[in-house]
Every structure is written in C-alpha cells, then in structure tokens.
Design a protein around this motif. Structure first.
Motif, mmCIF file in Angstrom:
data_model
loop_
_atom_site.group_PDB
_atom_site.id
_atom_site.type_symbol
_atom_site.label_atom_id
_atom_site.label_comp_id
_atom_site.label_asym_id
_atom_site.label_seq_id
_atom_site.Cartn_x
_atom_site.Cartn_y
_atom_site.Cartn_z
ATOM 1 N N UNK A 253 0.848 -1.191 0.000
ATOM 2 C CA UNK A 253 0.000 0.000 0.000
ATOM 3 C C UNK A 253 0.886 1.245 0.000
ATOM 4 N N UNK A 254 0.371 2.320 -0.585
ATOM 5 C CA UNK A 254 1.052 3.619 -0.524
ATOM 6 C C UNK A 254 0.030 4.656 -0.044
ATOM 7 N N UNK A 255 0.526 5.836 0.292
ATOM 8 C CA UNK A 255 -0.378 6.910 0.729
ATOM 9 C C UNK A 255 -1.418 7.169 -0.363
ATOM 10 N N UNK A 256 -1.000 7.128 -1.632
ATOM 11 C CA UNK A 256 -1.916 7.433 -2.730
ATOM 12 C C UNK A 256 -2.978 6.344 -2.892
ATOM 13 N N UNK A 257 -2.576 5.073 -2.811
ATOM 14 C CA UNK A 257 -3.576 4.014 -3.024
ATOM 15 C C UNK A 257 -4.573 3.972 -1.872
ATOM 16 N N UNK A 258 -4.124 4.312 -0.680
ATOM 17 C CA UNK A 258 -5.040 4.360 0.471
ATOM 18 C C UNK A 258 -5.999 5.535 0.305
ATOM 19 N N UNK A 259 -5.435 6.690 -0.046
ATOM 20 C CA UNK A 259 -6.242 7.904 -0.176
ATOM 21 C C UNK A 259 -7.349 7.713 -1.211
ATOM 22 N N UNK A 260 -7.064 6.922 -2.244
ATOM 23 C CA UNK A 260 -8.021 6.723 -3.333
ATOM 24 C C UNK A 260 -9.294 6.006 -2.877
ATOM 25 N N UNK A 261 -9.251 5.247 -1.781
ATOM 26 C CA UNK A 261 -10.442 4.496 -1.347
ATOM 27 C C UNK A 261 -10.943 4.938 0.027
ATOM 28 N N UNK A 262 -10.362 6.012 0.553
ATOM 29 C CA UNK A 262 -10.751 6.527 1.860
ATOM 30 C C UNK A 262 -12.148 7.148 1.780
ATOM 31 N N UNK A 263 -12.993 6.907 2.800
ATOM 32 C CA UNK A 263 -14.329 7.522 2.857
ATOM 33 C C UNK A 263 -14.539 8.051 4.277
ATOM 34 N N UNK A 264 -15.652 8.739 4.508
ATOM 35 C CA UNK A 264 -15.920 9.198 5.892
ATOM 36 C C UNK A 264 -16.088 8.041 6.885
ATOM 37 N N UNK A 265 -16.347 6.829 6.393
ATOM 38 C CA UNK A 265 -16.517 5.690 7.299
ATOM 39 C C UNK A 265 -15.203 4.969 7.605
ATOM 40 N N UNK A 266 -14.125 5.361 6.922
ATOM 41 C CA UNK A 266 -12.842 4.686 7.168
ATOM 42 C C UNK A 266 -12.385 4.945 8.594
ATOM 43 N N UNK A 267 -12.064 3.875 9.304
ATOM 44 C CA UNK A 267 -11.590 4.032 10.683
ATOM 45 C C UNK A 267 -10.143 3.559 10.855
ATOM 46 N N UNK A 268 -9.721 2.631 10.016
ATOM 47 C CA UNK A 268 -8.392 2.041 10.236
ATOM 48 C C UNK A 268 -7.811 1.545 8.922
ATOM 49 N N UNK A 269 -6.515 1.276 8.961
ATOM 50 C CA UNK A 269 -5.782 0.708 7.823
ATOM 51 C C UNK A 269 -5.004 -0.493 8.355
ATOM 52 N N UNK A 270 -5.035 -1.601 7.622
ATOM 53 C CA UNK A 270 -4.049 -2.654 7.904
ATOM 54 C C UNK A 270 -3.066 -2.637 6.742
ATOM 55 N N UNK A 271 -1.832 -2.258 7.015
ATOM 56 C CA UNK A 271 -0.797 -2.246 5.981
ATOM 57 C C UNK A 271 0.115 -3.454 6.194
ATOM 58 N N UNK A 272 0.413 -4.144 5.096
ATOM 59 C CA UNK A 272 1.205 -5.380 5.147
ATOM 60 C C UNK A 272 2.640 -5.080 4.704
ATOM 61 N N UNK A 273 3.602 -5.611 5.411
ATOM 62 C CA UNK A 273 4.990 -5.605 4.911
ATOM 63 C C UNK A 273 5.103 -6.836 4.000
#
Ligand code: PLP
Length: 378
Positions: free
Chosen positions: A111-131
C-alpha cells in the motif's frame, strides 16, 4: 533427464536445539502459557524494537485482537490490500467491519499513501498495511498519513521479522504490529503469533483479550502463594500460545540474524543470475529499507514469452516447487460479494508473478539450475 532434484519452496530451519527446548518445556510440567511465553514476548519485542510483546496463537488472531483493541465493528471501514494472504481481510470481517481493498505499488507490492487515499471515505476508521513478503512498506509515509487522517494503523508484519525500514527493525515505532510464526515465515513456532505495542496499557488489554478477559493470567494465579480470585472483565478469547511453542521460538529468535543474512545473500544471488533475462523482474529492497526476503518473487513482463502458470508447471516437472505470487483476496469466492474499485496493479502482480524457492538448504548450484530453466523459457 539425469537431474532428479527436489527443491521445495520453503523449509523451516529447525535443529536439535529446538527439539531439546520443546522437550525441556514438556519435562517442566508447565506446557500452557507460562514463563517461556513471557520470556519469548520480551525477547521478541526487543528484537523488533517494541516495548511490549503479547504472544498469541497466530498472526490471524493477532490481527483480530488488534482490531478489537481499536473498537472496530459494524459500519466501520478498514482499508487493506487485496494483495495479501487472505487472513488480513478476514480479520476485518471477524469484528463485523468492512474490508475496503486498496491497490499496491508495483515494485514493492505494498500500500502507498496514494492508493489508500483513493479508497478513503468518511466511514474509514483504520488501515491494515502489510509488509509484503518481508518487503517493508514506507513506514514513515504511512504512519504520518494515518495520523494526519486520524486513522488507526495496524501493521501486518507476519512476514517481516528481520526486515528494516529507515535503518530500524520494521516494527520499531509501530502503534500495533502483528507477527506470524507459521512455518512459511522466517521464524517458526509451528503455529503462533505476536502483537507488539509500545503502550503498556494496550499490552495489558491485549493480555486480557487473549485469555478469556481475565484480569489475572492463569500462570500468575498458579505462581501466587495466596489464592487469587480472577474476574472476567469482558467477553474475550482463548488465543494463547503454549510454553512448548515459546521454547521453540526462543531458540528460533537466536537464529534470526543468521537466517536473514543467508536469505539476503540468496536473494542477491537470484538477482544477479536473473539480470540478463529480459522481462523477468525480481523483487528488490526499496530505497528506505531492507527486506528479509521471506518471499522472493519475480514479476513476468514482456518480452518474456512463457506465461506464469506454464513456468510453474515446467519448474514442477523439473523438481522445483515454486509458487504463484501473492494471492489477491478480492478474486477469491469468499469475497465474491464485494465489488472493489479497480485494482490493476494487484491483479497484475497476482497473475504474473511467481515465488522462487528460498531457504537454508538452497545452494548456489540450485539457484543456477532454477534460473537456467527460467532462461530456457524466456
Ligand atoms: C501468513 C500471513 C498471515 C497469517 O499468519 P498466521 O500466523 O498463519 O495466522 C497474515 N498476514 C500475512 C501477510 C501473512 O503472510
């Protein structure tokens, strides 16, 4: 064909020391979670630069507890990569929240900041990022973005023991990280996992969540000279690790630096052998860190003329057990009911990559043998 090799994709490095340590735990008479788990937690946390470790039964249960810790539930969205072992997305469903799939970077699979930002909504509460496969994501960029957005960041470090980012162990500075000790990973306890945190109060809650919500552990109760009456403070789980597993883990931890050094040397070997094959792109360290190369994958590009599945079949015919690249959860029947935003890079990587054998028994000669087959198919 005279060459009758058999090269498995992964073999755990288990020696007589692990066997003796497990036997010692059995002979001690204390086989459930006890003193060896406590020591393993401390030593593992130190190794990955965290203040506290809480051992659990797997990385899957570690991820589940991390989401419970953040109070996530129905109506909440959690951004995850589809390109990951399916447990990453499943953990979100365990708490009744909704996994939202984000795309990944082609070079790192992360994941990158851009790919996360592209699917972020007002309901987003958390991110699980994988190494991914041990390749660290950009910890500085993602942790800062999560903080700016007010989102919890859970780090799925299942594959990342011994990886580094910005010169530190990949877990250093993580608010919550989840680790795996499955035999496919660099360190193993058979099955097993760990949650690491820096915050002592979070660690206390995690210890309670893994043990039925009890305010005092069974081991502490047993060690006390006085009768101790426990209370059950919340509805929780039995996600404990056994002392037999922790005994094995303590020995494995002593091997970590050596195992990672050997994996990195073998990865460098593959990278140089593959350098002259047009269209095969081996995974590499990102600029900000180093992989432990838990998975060594190769992406197939034009003008390479053999498709991934044919390559796998030919390798198998010659005794080489390679694997398809990292899976994409959104393509599995379990997630047929979700329709994510387009995930072109995820689909590209999962379709066109393969994972080559990499473990302590792989020799330079094996590597030449494998790469010669790949060259023939070019
Ligand atoms: C292996 C893996 C898991 C699951 O680990 P278990 O310990 O087998 O539960 C979760 N996430 C990722 C990225 C993995 O590779």
């Amino acid at each position: 064909m005279s060459d009758v090799r058999k090269i498995p994709v992964m073999i755990p490095m288990l020696g007589e020391e692990e066997a003796l340590a497990a036997a010692d735990a059995v002979r001690s008479g204390w086989v459930a979670q006890g003193p060896r788990v406590a020591r393993f937690e401390q030593e593992f946390a130190t190794a990955v630069g965290a203040a506290q470790g809480v051992a659990v039964s797997s990385c899957t249960t570690a991820l589940h507890l991390a989401l419970v810790l953040h109070g996530l539930g129905p109506g909440d969205e959690v951004i995850v990569p589809s390109l990951s072992f399916i447990a990453t997305a499943n953990a979100v469903r365990y708490v009744g929240a909704t996994p939202i799939f984000a795309d990944v970077d082609l070079a790192t699979g992360n994941l990158t900041v851009e790919t996360i930002d592209a699917v972020r909504t007002p309901r987003t509460r958390a991110i699980i990022a994988v190494h991914q496969g041990g390749v660290p994501f950009d910890t500085a960029a993602l942790r800062k973005a999560a903080e700016d957005w007010g989102l919890a960041l859970v780090e799925d470090a299942a594959c990342a023991a011994g990886s580094t980012a910005y010169g530190q162990p990949a877990g250093t500075g993580a608010a919550v990280a989840a680790w795996s000790f499955h035999p496919r990973k660099v360190l193993t306890t058979g099955e097993g996992g760990m949650v690491t945190v820096d915050d002592a109060e979070l660690a206390t809650r995690l210890r309670r969540l893994r043990e039925h919500g009890m305010n005092v552990s069974a081991a502490d109760r047993h060690a006390s000279a006085q009768p101790v009456l426990e209370a059950y403070l919340e509805t929780a789980y039995n996600y404990r690790m056994t002392d037999i597993q922790a005994a094995v883990g303590l020995v494995q931890l002593g091997r970590l630096a050596g195992l990672v050094g050997q994996r990195r040397a073998l990865a460098a070997g593959y990278q140089s052998l593959l350098a002259d094959i047009d269209g095969l792109v081996p995974v590499r360290d990102p600029a900000y860190g180093q992989s432990n190369f838990q998975s060594f994958w190769v992406l197939i590009n034009a003008p390479y003329r053999t498709g991934r599945d044919e390559v796998l079949a030919e390798l198998a015919r010659r005794g080489v057990s390679a694997r398809r690249g990292i899976m994409a959860a959104h393509l599995e029947p379990a997630y047929a009911d979700v329709s994510p935003a387009p995930l072109p890079v995820t689909e590209r990587i999962t379709r066109d990559s393969l994972i080559l054998p990499l473990h302590h028994k792989v020799t330079e000669d094996d590597q030449r043998y494998i790469v010669d087959i790949l060259r023939e198919l070019a």
